[in-house]
Design a protein around this motif. Structure first.
Motif, PDB file in Angstrom:
ATOM      1  N   LYS A 417      -2.335  -9.229   3.334  1.00 28.74           N
ATOM      2  CA  LYS A 417      -2.493  -8.003   2.302  1.00 28.74           C
ATOM      3  C   LYS A 417      -2.530  -8.516   0.577  1.00 28.74           C
ATOM      4  CE  LYS A 417       0.736  -5.998   4.828  1.00 28.74           C
ATOM      5  NZ  LYS A 417       2.729  -4.897   5.239  1.00 28.74           N
ATOM      6  N   GLU A 426       0.506  -2.722  -6.686  1.00 29.45           N
ATOM      7  CA  GLU A 426       2.402  -3.026  -6.036  1.00 29.45           C
ATOM      8  C   GLU A 426       2.812  -1.952  -4.704  1.00 29.45           C
ATOM      9  OE1 GLU A 426       4.068  -0.322  -8.595  1.00 29.45           O
ATOM     10  OE2 GLU A 426       3.874  -1.813 -10.785  1.00 29.45           O
ATOM     11  N   TRP A 427       0.516  -1.728  -4.329  1.00 31.81           N
ATOM     12  CA  TRP A 427       1.001  -0.779  -2.950  1.00 31.81           C
ATOM     13  C   TRP A 427       0.233  -2.356  -1.698  1.00 31.81           C
ATOM     14  CZ3 TRP A 427      -2.856   3.527  -4.438  1.00 31.81           C
ATOM     15  CH2 TRP A 427      -2.924   3.986  -5.111  1.00 31.81           C
ATOM     16  N   LYS A 428       0.145  -3.436  -1.998  1.00 31.82           N
ATOM     17  CA  LYS A 428      -0.247  -4.299  -1.121  1.00 31.82           C
ATOM     18  C   LYS A 428       0.526  -4.805  -0.058  1.00 31.82           C
ATOM     19  CE  LYS A 428      -4.024  -6.995  -4.314  1.00 31.82           C
ATOM     20  NZ  LYS A 428      -3.681  -8.198  -4.570  1.00 31.82           N
ATOM     21  N   ASP A 430       3.213  -2.438   0.922  1.00 32.57           N
ATOM     22  CA  ASP A 430       3.604  -1.912   1.787  1.00 32.57           C
ATOM     23  C   ASP A 430       3.575  -1.574   2.692  1.00 32.57           C
ATOM     24  OD1 ASP A 430       4.229  -0.100  -0.684  1.00 32.57           O
ATOM     25  OD2 ASP A 430       3.182   0.748  -1.190  1.00 32.57           O
ATOM     26  N   VAL A 431       4.373  -0.721   3.956  1.00 33.73           N
ATOM     27  CA  VAL A 431       4.217  -0.286   5.675  1.00 33.73           C
ATOM     28  C   VAL A 431       3.112   0.450   5.642  1.00 33.73           C
ATOM     29  CG1 VAL A 431       5.548  -0.444   7.652  1.00 33.73           C
ATOM     30  CG2 VAL A 431       6.490  -1.073   5.665  1.00 33.73           C
TER      31      VAL A 431
END
Length: 663
Positions: A417, A426-428, A430-431
């Motif tokens: 990821k 920042e989204w890297k 995320d589930v």
């Protein structure tokens, strides 16, 4: 074409054998019976066929010889020159030319006599014409006795020639006789050349093979050459000269400085200079042999100067070897092979092929458009960039370093990821959404589920502490649970009923203990059920009367002695269902034998025969008649006949006049 291509030549028969082969073939393959009373057209055809067949046989045999022997003009120059040296090309061409002429003459004779046979007016005249035609053909072939004998000698000699390929990588060994050429050949190859301490031991070319750099090389050992004019050289020496002149190879010129070969160093140097024109364009190595006896340093100044003159020649390398002590043998082999490989590459680059390709290739060269200097621009950040140094503690951390820190290979798991390219970094982490049936599972998860689960667990612990689960009875907390239990019970009952239905499905409708019912019982039950049993009653009474009549007839035929015995049993079925006993028959001795109603009354195999003796005789005769068909593996006369298949050789050979299409 290599010399191995020359070996597939069939033996050449002598003139007498040639005639025997052709005439016997004509006799075997053409009809042999003719009669004066036949139609004249048939007689003519008979003899014309003989003449034509003989001519075809001569043509076929001579054609095979002419096609198998190579044409000197079509061969590689080396092979053509070698055949000229060994067999004299004029004799060779003359012999083949004579056979070609003989074939041509035989064709003309056959054509002329077939034309004459068309006008033959009797059996005698046709026969005479045929005899004359075959006689003239035979005379022409007898004259070819010498050419055929010569060609057979050539064929035998060709088959003994070594298999030299003129186009492959070749090392050619040459020099005076007895200087150690064959000894070197035996050391580096698997060839077994005869080595003797006298001159001209090697009388022909010998070929051996060696492997170097995964390539196959052929090594040719030539007979010794003496220093005298070309016209004075014998056949043995001319073979060496031919090989030197025509083979693209690396030349190994052997010299014996010890003069044990019987020739002086001066003579050996002179020979080198005299045959040097044959070396032009080929890598040459001067091999100083027998260094275990005399080395180059041991020579007198005069001889040393002569050898040095050869060594100073362009494209000549010098190697010292001793085949006796094997010193320098492998070095010589490697040096010769490398020299030839380099030469072949150089030749290919100089060849026409390279020129034809270079003509089609255009190499563009940049030309400056003005005098302004434009140095390359290197950014300062690149100049300041430090070179990676493993020992530097402040070096940039590589993935390998991170792996080593976190447990090494097999333990460290790469976080993929971290390399994602997203609009917001920042989204890297995320589930990832899990999709099921086109819907995101996360949308259906209660956000407060963790809190609810904790509350439920706390409630369970409290109930357990209060002793709520201590009694054995089922505790049903809610209406839903009660309904679920009732539903389960009803489902079990349903399943039980289904299984009983299934078991009853294949059950007998009447119990097995019921047995047979009498007519009176049957009629009573039918009346109760509301049916009229009168028709069934009438049919049963009629059957009872028939059975009674049969019984009375059987009793009348029985003997008086057996009356008491048979009187106690009924052999018919009562209307109310008593069992029918088996029939009784009296045998020869007067005893009553009970027979099953199903057994056949007579033995059909004995039908129409007087007694068993006659029957056994009939069976024996039948088996005897079948024996022949059994041997032919046939079941009977109706089987399709399998004729004897005559093999081909029974159809070949002498035949009578008539159709020939059966072959």
């Amino acid at each position: 074409m290599s010399t191995s291509g020359l070996k597939a030549i069939s033996p050449v028969p002598t003139a007498a054998d040639f005639l025997d082969i052709v005439l016997s073939k004509t006799q075997r393959k053409t009809p042999t019976v003719i009669h004066k009373n036949f139609k004249i057209s048939r007689i003519r055809g008979f003899y014309m066929r003989k003449v034509k067949f003989t001519q075809d046989s001569f043509d076929e045999k001579l054609g095979a010889i002419l096609s198998e022997f190579p044409m000197l003009d079509d061969l590689h120059p080396f092979l053509a020159s070698l055949m000229n040296v060994l067999y004299d090309k004029n004799h060779y061409k003359l012999a083949l030319g004579q056979l070609r002429t003989a074939r041509h003459l035989i064709d003309h004779i056959a054509k002329d006599y077939v034309r004459l046979l068309k006008f033959g007016d009797s059996l005698y005249r046709c026969k005479q014409l045929k005899t004359a035609a075959l006689g003239r053909m035979a005379t022409i072939m007898r004259r070819q006795k010498d050419p055929l004998a010569y060609l057979e000698q050539v064929r035998q000699h060709i088959s003994r020639l070594p298999a030299i390929d003129p186009n492959t990588r070749t090392l050619l060994i040459c020099g005076y006789p007895n200087v150690g050429k064959s000894s070197f050949m035996n050391k580096v190859t698997r060839a077994d050349v005869d080595v003797q301490p006298y001159a001209f031991t090697t009388k022909s070319l010998f070929v051996g093979h060696l492997d170097y750099k995964y390539l196959r090389w052929q090594v040719i050992d030539t007979p010794g050459v003496l220093d005298h004019p070309l016209e004075d050289m014998n056949t043995i020496e001319m073979q060496s000269i031919t090989a030197l002149a025509h083979l693209k190879s690396c030349i190994l010129y052997f010299m014996d400085l010890s003069e044990q070969c019987g020739y002086t160093v001066e003579a050996q140097c002179k020979l080198f200079h005299s045959i040097k024109p044959l070396f032009s364009g080929k890598p040459t190595i001067l091999v100083i042999n027998k260094i275990d006896v005399t080395r180059l340093e041991d020579l007198s100044p005069e001889n040393r100067a002569l050898v040095q003159e050869i060594m100073d020649t362009e494209d000549v390398q010098c190697v010292q070897v001793s085949c006796y002590s094997e010193e320098g043998v492998m070095e010589l082999k490697n040096k010769a092979c490398d020299a030839l490989l380099a030469h072949r590459v150089e030749t290919k680059l100089k060849g026409n092929k390279v020129n034809s390709i270079v003509n089609r290739v255009h190499v563009a060269q940049p030309v400056p458009r003005d005098d302004v200097e434009r140095p390359p621009f290197i950014p300062d950040i690149v100049k300041e960039k430090k070179k990676y140094d493993k020992t530097d503690p402040e070096r940039k951390k590589l993935l390998r370093d991170i792996e080593a820190e976190e447990g090494g290979p097999g333990v460290y798991s790469l976080n993929i990821k971290s390399n994602y390219l997203l609009a917001n970094p920042e989204w890297k982490m995320d589930v990832m959404p899990e999709i099921m049936e086109g819907k995101n599972i996360a949308d259906f998860i209660d956000p407060d589920i963790a809190e609810k689960l904790e509350a439920l667990e706390r409630e369970e612990e409290q109930l357990q502490a209060e002793g709520y689960y201590d009694n054995d009875e089922d505790i049903l907390d809610s209406e839903d649970e009660r309904e679920a239990v009732e539903m389960q019970k009803s489902l079990e009952l349903k399943m039980q009923s289904q299984s009983t239905k299934k078991a009853q499905k294949n059950q007998a409708r009447l119990p097995r203990t019921a047995g047979l019912r009498t007519l009176s019982e049957l009629t009573t039950s039918l009346k109760k059920a509301g049916y009229d049993p009168s028709s069934i009653q009438q049919r049963a009474e009629m059957l009872a009367k028939v059975q009674g009549a049969k019984r009375s007839r059987a009793e009348a035929e029985m003997d008086v002695d057996s009356e008491g015995e048979s009187g106690g049993e009924e052999d018919w079925m009562d209307v109310d269902g008593e069992e029918t006993p088996n029939k009784r028959v009296k045998d020869n001795s007067g005893e009553v034998i009970t027979k099953s109603s199903r057994a056949p009354r007579t033995n059909r195999q004995l039908a129409g025969l007087r007694d068993e003796q006659q029957a056994s005789k009939a069976i024996r005769l039948r088996n005897l008649g079948q024996r022949g068909r059994n041997m032919l593996a046939k079941a009977g006369e109706s089987d399709r006949a399998i004729k004897v298949k005559m093999p081909k050789h029974l159809f070949a050979g002498k035949r009578k006049a008539g159709k020939t299409d059966r072959r």
